[in-house]
Scaffold this motif. Structure first.
Motif, mmCIF file in Angstrom:
data_model
loop_
_atom_site.group_PDB
_atom_site.id
_atom_site.type_symbol
_atom_site.label_atom_id
_atom_site.label_comp_id
_atom_site.label_asym_id
_atom_site.label_seq_id
_atom_site.Cartn_x
_atom_site.Cartn_y
_atom_site.Cartn_z
ATOM 1 N N LEU A 1 3.232 -9.545 -19.183
ATOM 2 C CA LEU A 1 2.504 -10.806 -19.637
ATOM 3 C C LEU A 1 1.062 -11.013 -18.905
ATOM 4 O O LEU A 1 0.854 -10.719 -17.733
ATOM 5 N N VAL A 2 0.137 -10.987 -19.821
ATOM 6 C CA VAL A 2 -1.200 -11.690 -19.720
ATOM 7 C C VAL A 2 -1.484 -12.859 -20.319
ATOM 8 O O VAL A 2 -0.625 -13.222 -21.376
ATOM 9 N N ASP A 3 -2.525 -13.434 -20.238
ATOM 10 C CA ASP A 3 -2.962 -14.476 -21.227
ATOM 11 C C ASP A 3 -2.149 -15.633 -20.876
ATOM 12 O O ASP A 3 -1.823 -16.506 -21.997
ATOM 13 N N ASP A 4 -1.605 -15.859 -19.958
ATOM 14 C CA ASP A 4 -0.712 -16.830 -19.516
ATOM 15 C C ASP A 4 -0.881 -17.322 -18.080
ATOM 16 O O ASP A 4 -0.082 -16.581 -17.356
ATOM 17 N N ILE A 5 -1.740 -18.330 -17.774
ATOM 18 C CA ILE A 5 -2.149 -18.244 -16.182
ATOM 19 C C ILE A 5 -0.708 -18.596 -15.536
ATOM 20 O O ILE A 5 -0.711 -18.195 -14.097
ATOM 21 N N PRO A 6 0.035 -19.411 -16.078
ATOM 22 C CA PRO A 6 1.527 -20.016 -15.025
ATOM 23 C C PRO A 6 2.310 -18.657 -14.745
ATOM 24 O O PRO A 6 2.736 -18.286 -13.619
ATOM 25 N N GLY A 7 2.198 -17.901 -15.801
ATOM 26 C CA GLY A 7 3.106 -16.719 -15.748
ATOM 27 C C GLY A 7 2.310 -15.460 -14.712
ATOM 28 O O GLY A 7 3.189 -14.923 -14.080
ATOM 29 N N GLU A 8 1.096 -15.565 -14.796
ATOM 30 C CA GLU A 8 0.375 -14.516 -14.035
ATOM 31 C C GLU A 8 0.269 -15.168 -12.565
ATOM 32 O O GLU A 8 0.349 -14.247 -11.793
ATOM 33 N N ILE A 9 0.432 -16.015 -12.360
ATOM 34 C CA ILE A 9 0.410 -16.709 -11.011
ATOM 35 C C ILE A 9 1.798 -16.689 -10.287
ATOM 36 O O ILE A 9 1.812 -16.601 -8.786
ATOM 37 N N MET A 10 2.921 -16.744 -11.162
ATOM 38 C CA MET A 10 4.190 -16.865 -10.364
ATOM 39 C C MET A 10 4.555 -15.692 -9.243
ATOM 40 O O MET A 10 4.230 -14.434 -9.757
ATOM 41 N N LEU A 11 5.303 -15.831 -8.497
ATOM 42 C CA LEU A 11 5.949 -14.774 -7.579
ATOM 43 C C LEU A 11 7.391 -14.578 -8.069
ATOM 44 O O LEU A 11 8.164 -15.303 -8.245
ATOM 45 N N ILE A 12 7.713 -13.153 -8.237
ATOM 46 C CA ILE A 12 9.335 -12.685 -8.205
ATOM 47 C C ILE A 12 9.446 -11.826 -7.161
ATOM 48 O O ILE A 12 9.531 -10.785 -7.352
#
Length: 253
Positions: free
Chosen positions: A232-243
């Motif tokens: 996933l890129v171009d989605d700031i919330p998805g890129e900052i999330m930790l898993i």
């Protein structure tokens, strides 16, 4: 040989219509994808001191050398990159979405459930990136009651809150570039990270690199040692999330 005859193309007609997808449905699909990724995740292990390497289909090769002393964690990234160490993001809290960075994600709480898909108190991310002519280190504490600089990272359909975001001014960082990539060495005060390292300790962690376009305005690829669900890129919330469930295990010798 097999020979097929296809008929009926003269009757094909274009159809029209709409398909509505809600943010709830998207979130459910993403959670299902993460569950599937965790189920087939192979265990990644490393040691301090030691080194780890990874790539993406034989390209974008990266290596991190790890060592520590009584007061500092020392990390050295060696990254293959055709446009090395370029990031012209204006907002220092969102450099992960704007180009080249290196990334260290880790858990301070050794008792946390290793299968958790959401961060808990003590789960953090250290990002190092070029900004306004120098390399800076940014610490994201995703769950920190009373955090002094909380930030909501949003997109048109969702958001992710990080309770405290701050720059680590005492981090020692050097970067050397050449035509094939760059080498970044970081000396990080354990006290600033909130980490204590002792012999025999097991640390949940991951190491990553983001690759931007040549202009340093957009992240095109996220590549991590342990977490393989980073398309996933171009989605700031998805890129900052930790898993955390997709992190590896780092043992301290």
């Amino acid at each position: 040989y097999l020979i097929y005859e296809l008929e009926g193309f003269d009757t094909v007609k274009r159809q029209s219509g709409q398909l509505e997808v809600t943010s709830v449905q998207i979130a459910a699909a993403e959670h299902q994808s993460l569950r599937a990724a965790a189920a087939k995740q192979s265990s990644r292990e490393a040691t301090i001191p030691g080194a780890i390497t990874w790539d993406k289909s034989g390209k974008f090769k990266a290596q991190v050398d790890l060592s520590a002393d009584a007061t500092h964690l020392h990390l050295t990234w060696k990254v293959q990159d055709a446009s090395p160490w370029v990031n012209h993001g204006r907002d220092w809290t969102k450099l992960f979405a704007a180009g080249d960075t290196v990334d260290f994600q880790f858990a301070c709480d050794a008792e946390g459930d290793p299968k958790r898909r959401e961060p808990i108190i003590g789960d953090k991310r250290l990002l190092i990136a070029p900004h306004e002519g120098k390399a800076i280190a940014v610490l994201y504490e995703h769950r920190k009651p009373g955090g002094k600089n909380p930030i909501d990272f949003t997109s048109p359909w969702r958001g992710a809150k990080v309770d405290d975001v701050r720059r680590l001014t005492d981090a020692g960082i050097t970067v050397m570039t050449d035509a094939n990539g760059y080498t970044l060495t970081a000396s990080l005060p354990l006290a600033d990270l909130g980490l204590t390292l002792s012999s025999g300790q097991k640390l949940r962690a991951d190491f990553g690199v983001t690759y931007g376009d040549a202009a340093g305005t957009d992240t095109n690829l996220r590549s991590y040692w342990s977490n393989q669900s980073t398309g996933l890129v171009d989605d700031i919330p998805g890129e900052i999330m930790l898993i955390p469930s997709l992190w590896g295990e780092v043992g301290v010798k």
